[in-house]
Design a protein around this motif. Structure first.
Motif, short mmCIF file in Angstrom:
data_model
loop_
_atom_site.label_atom_id
_atom_site.label_comp_id
_atom_site.label_asym_id
_atom_site.label_seq_id
_atom_site.Cartn_x
_atom_site.Cartn_y
_atom_site.Cartn_z
N PRO A 179 -2.30 -13.30 13.68
CA PRO A 179 -2.77 -12.20 14.50
C PRO A 179 -3.31 -11.07 13.64
N SER A 180 -4.07 -10.19 14.23
CA SER A 180 -4.66 -9.06 13.51
C SER A 180 -3.57 -8.22 12.85
N GLY A 181 -3.81 -7.85 11.61
CA GLY A 181 -2.85 -7.00 10.89
C GLY A 181 -1.77 -7.75 10.16
N CYS A 182 -1.84 -9.09 10.14
CA CYS A 182 -0.77 -9.85 9.51
C CYS A 182 -0.96 -9.96 8.00
N GLY A 183 -2.09 -9.54 7.49
CA GLY A 183 -2.27 -9.53 6.04
C GLY A 183 -3.21 -10.59 5.50
N LYS A 184 -3.96 -11.26 6.37
CA LYS A 184 -4.88 -12.32 5.91
C LYS A 184 -5.95 -11.76 4.99
N SER A 185 -6.60 -10.69 5.47
CA SER A 185 -7.68 -10.13 4.66
C SER A 185 -7.15 -9.62 3.33
N THR A 186 -5.99 -8.98 3.38
CA THR A 186 -5.41 -8.45 2.14
C THR A 186 -5.20 -9.58 1.14
N VAL A 240 2.99 -5.00 2.73
CA VAL A 240 2.29 -5.75 3.77
C VAL A 240 2.27 -7.24 3.50
N PHE A 284 0.89 -1.17 0.00
CA PHE A 284 0.00 0.00 0.00
C PHE A 284 0.92 1.21 0.00
#
Ligand SMILES: Nc1ncnc2c1ncn2[C@@H]1O[C@H](COP(=O)(O)OP(=O)(O)O)[C@@H](O)[C@H]1O
Ligand SMILES: [Mg+2]
Lengths: 357, 292
Positions: free
Chosen positions: A37-44, A18, A13
């Motif tokens: 964990p949150s923010g590790c890039g799964k959703s991305t 990321v 980004f």
């Protein structure tokens, strides 16, 4: 049904990277869970597969066809969002049939397919309601119904259960699993909850800071974590870790940590090597026989009925122990701990990687 | 294990005892409402009542309806409201979709764009008037430079002048309505568009099935409100054309001022009373919408 493959996928980004080069394959019909964990890039990563984010470099293929430049709508995927993203001005029926309607499907076909999906998800009584008239669990089901109405090649789930209460979460977990066993559609499921990952996945991808830490079947990750991150992320309560030095003498090995001597059994590691020794709470027990024990002071006793969880101070570290039954120990009491032979994990202290035998 | 002592809770009286006089709650309510009611009475009820009283003579209306300028003003007002406002709102709808994009340069553009709304009317509309001057105005000079032909006499033809007045009005109030619609669009969760993408919706279909259903109420309310406000907007016409040429571009708002300047107060008030049939249905719609 289809296979999916990620090949050296990266995502930035602006100037911030990321996703740092991720490659793995998902087999046809597999239930793959991305956890971390949150923010590790799964959703991305999931959104890149869905076509909702550009792929900075590398390729993503569905069924062997590279989809980097294919529009979301032409990828033949269905996605369930964390917020469900139901169209607020459409009834449940219209929400579920929307895709088919856009595809100009025959009216009767839409009705049949919506009816079938509604039956599978027990949504029949709610077909004419609007999303705002449904409970959280029902909305979640509608979101799934919207996905299954049209046999897509791949189902994508982004934390679909995190807005539900604990009980409903457990119930929906098994419903999604049952649905997958019935439809056998390739599924990519994102969650930060390792229990969800363990209970639902055929295979798990553990992610951390935009990288893959380990890929494998749930119990393989549990039994043989590749590194300290996976070791501590998978399993609840988390694995105990103690930092120390390997000592070997007369064929037996132990870990020396702050003056405490932890029997390690047969594990890799050279004499004098700085390591982290890991042992899961259920592989620690109150010593019931004489032998190589570790002494510790009980801090907290938490009975859960079938099991009891103890927090114990050993030297400078605190370790958790889970034992079956209801041992008669009290906080402050000094106890002896036994490590189940062969159940210890040893990691290099510097790299955090598992030492291989 | 310790038990937590629950505080004892007194059960609420199922039936409240009837009281005489006002409860403290009601006293406060009246006390806080009183200044508002007073202001409303002095500044709204009284002037309106006085206006009606001034326009009480039926002869005023006969004279008003006989004035050919009046019929023209009614037509102009309708054109202004029905064409002007709807064009404006459609443009605002389109622009809000453009500005709601998060690309950084659009933010800067939107600051530039809000300027016409933020600057005062009188100097800006007068400067537009100067720009439209047929001999030395900027517009016709540019036309002359580019085509070597004389530009039209902008403000000297009824429909051209009215169009210009409508354009000035649009230019002036478009930013406001665009902002309102941007605010409306920002309340639509972005996942809805993503879900629509995955469902296979085209750009137009996303507008049709996601944006419009969420925005329709706001859009209609804004349109009606804008019509009500525009009925009272006399700047755009008065400052640009002054009602000219030959009193052909008056709207009801400027007609009232014209009669005032001709010392025909009763006709001015009658004009405002005549505007009521325009306003009341709009007000009624608004009330219904707002009380939903
Ligand atoms: N649109 C975006 N713009 C900038 N950074 C983003 C954007 N989306 C996600 N990120 C960043 O990318 C990283 C991964 O985010 P995400 O994939 O949402 O994590 P996860 O789903 O694992 O919690 C985070 O550091 C997040 O801040
Ligand atoms: Mg996420």
């Amino acid at each position: 049904m289809s296979s999916v493959s990620f090949h050296h996928v990266e995502k930035s980004f602006g100037a911030t990277k990321v996703i740092h080069g991720i490659s793995f394959d998902i087999a046809d019909g597999e239930f793959m869970v991305l956890v971390g964990p949150s923010g590790c890039g799964k959703s991305t990563l999931l959104r890149m597969l869905a076509g909702l984010e550009d792929i900075t470099s590398g390729t993503i293929a569905i069924d062997g066809r590279v989809v980097n430049d294919v529009d979301s709508k032409d990828r033949d995927i269905a996605m369930v969002f964390q917020s469900y993203a139901l169209y607020p001005h459409m009834s449940v029926r219209e929400n579920m049939g929307f895709r088919l309607r856009l595809r100009r499907a025959d009216r009767r076909e839409i009705d049949t397919r919506v009816a079938r999906a509604a039956q599978i998800l027990k949504l029949e009584p709610y077909l004419d309601r609007f999303p705002r008239e449904l409970s959280g669990g029902q909305r979640q089901r509608v979101a799934m119904g919207r996905a299954i109405v049209r046999d897509p090649k791949v189902f994508l789930f982004d934390e679909p259960l995190s807005n539900l209460d604990a009980k409903l979460r457990v119930q929906m977990r098994s419903e999604i699993k049952a649905l997958h066993q019935r439809l056998k559609t390739t599924t990519v499921y994102v969650t930060h909850d390792q229990i969800e990952a363990m209970t639902m996945a055929d295979r798990i991808v553990v992610m951390h800071d935009g990288r893959v830490e380990q890929i494998g079947r749930p119990l393989d990750l549990y039994d043989r974590p590749n590194n300290l991150f996976v070791a501590q992320f998978i399993g609840s309560p988390a694995m105990n870790v103690v930092s120390g030095t390997v000592r070997r003498h007369n064929g037996s090995a132990w870990l020396e940590a702050d003056g405490v001597r932890w029997p390690m059994g047969e594990v890799p590691g050279a004499e004098g090597q700085p390591v982290v020794f890991g042992v899961r709470p259920e592989h620690l027990d109150l010593a019931r026989t004489d032998g190589d024990h570790v002494a510790g002071d009980v801090i907290v006793v938490e009975p859960t009925g079938a099991e009891t969880e103890l927090l114990v101070q050993v030297g400078a570290s605190q370790v958790t122990l889970v034992t079956s039954g209801r041992p008669r120990v009290r906080p402050g009491e000094r106890i002896a701990l036994a490590v189940e032979p062969g159940m210890g994990h040893v990691f290099d202290r510097e790299s955090g990687q598992r030492l291989v035998d | 294990m310790s038990t937590i002592a629950l505080p004892k809770v007194e059960p609420l009286d199922p039936i409240r005892p009837k009281r005489r006089g006002l409860s403290p709650w009601q006293v406060w309510g009246v006390a806080l409402l009183a200044p508002y009611i007073l202001v409303f009475a002095v500044f709204v009820v009284y002037p309106v009542a006085y206006g009606f009283w001034l326009a009480r003579d039926p002869q005023s209306y006969v004279r008003l309806f006989d004035d050919p300028v009046f019929a023209g003003a009614v037509v102009n007002t309708l054109v202004f409201l029905i064409i002007g406002i709807n064009v404006k709102m459609l443009v605002a709808l389109f622009l809000s979709g453009f500005f709601v994009n998060t690309r950084p340069w659009i933010k800067w553009l939107s600051i530039l764009f809000i300027l016409p709304w933020a600057v005062p009317s009188i100097p800006t509309i007068l400067s537009v008037r100067f720009m439209l001057n047929p001999e030395w105005g900027l517009v016709n000079q540019v036309i002359f430079r580019l085509t070597a032909a004389d530009g039209p006499n902008w403000l000297n033809d009824r429909w051209l002048a009215l169009t210009m007045a409508i354009l000035v009005h649009v230019w002036k109030s478009l930013p406001f309505w665009t902002m309102i619609l941007i605010a409306g669009r920002l309340t639509i969760p972005p996942e809805l568009y993503e879900a629509a993408s995955v469902d296979g919706a085209s750009k137009w279909q996303k507008f049709r099935f996601v944006t419009w259903p969420s925005l329709a109420t706001l859009y209609l309310t804004s349109t009606i409100l804008s019509m009500i406000w525009t009925l009272g907007d006399f700047n755009s016409v008065y400052l640009l054309t002054g009602g000219g040429p030959a009193d052909l571009t008056h709207v009801l708002a400027t007609l009232g001022i014209r009669y005032l300047r001709l010392d025909q107060v009763d006709l001015a008030m009658a004009t405002i009373v005549v505007a009521m049939p325009f306003v009341l249905p709009l007000m009624y719609f608004m009330m219904k919408r707002l009380s939903k």
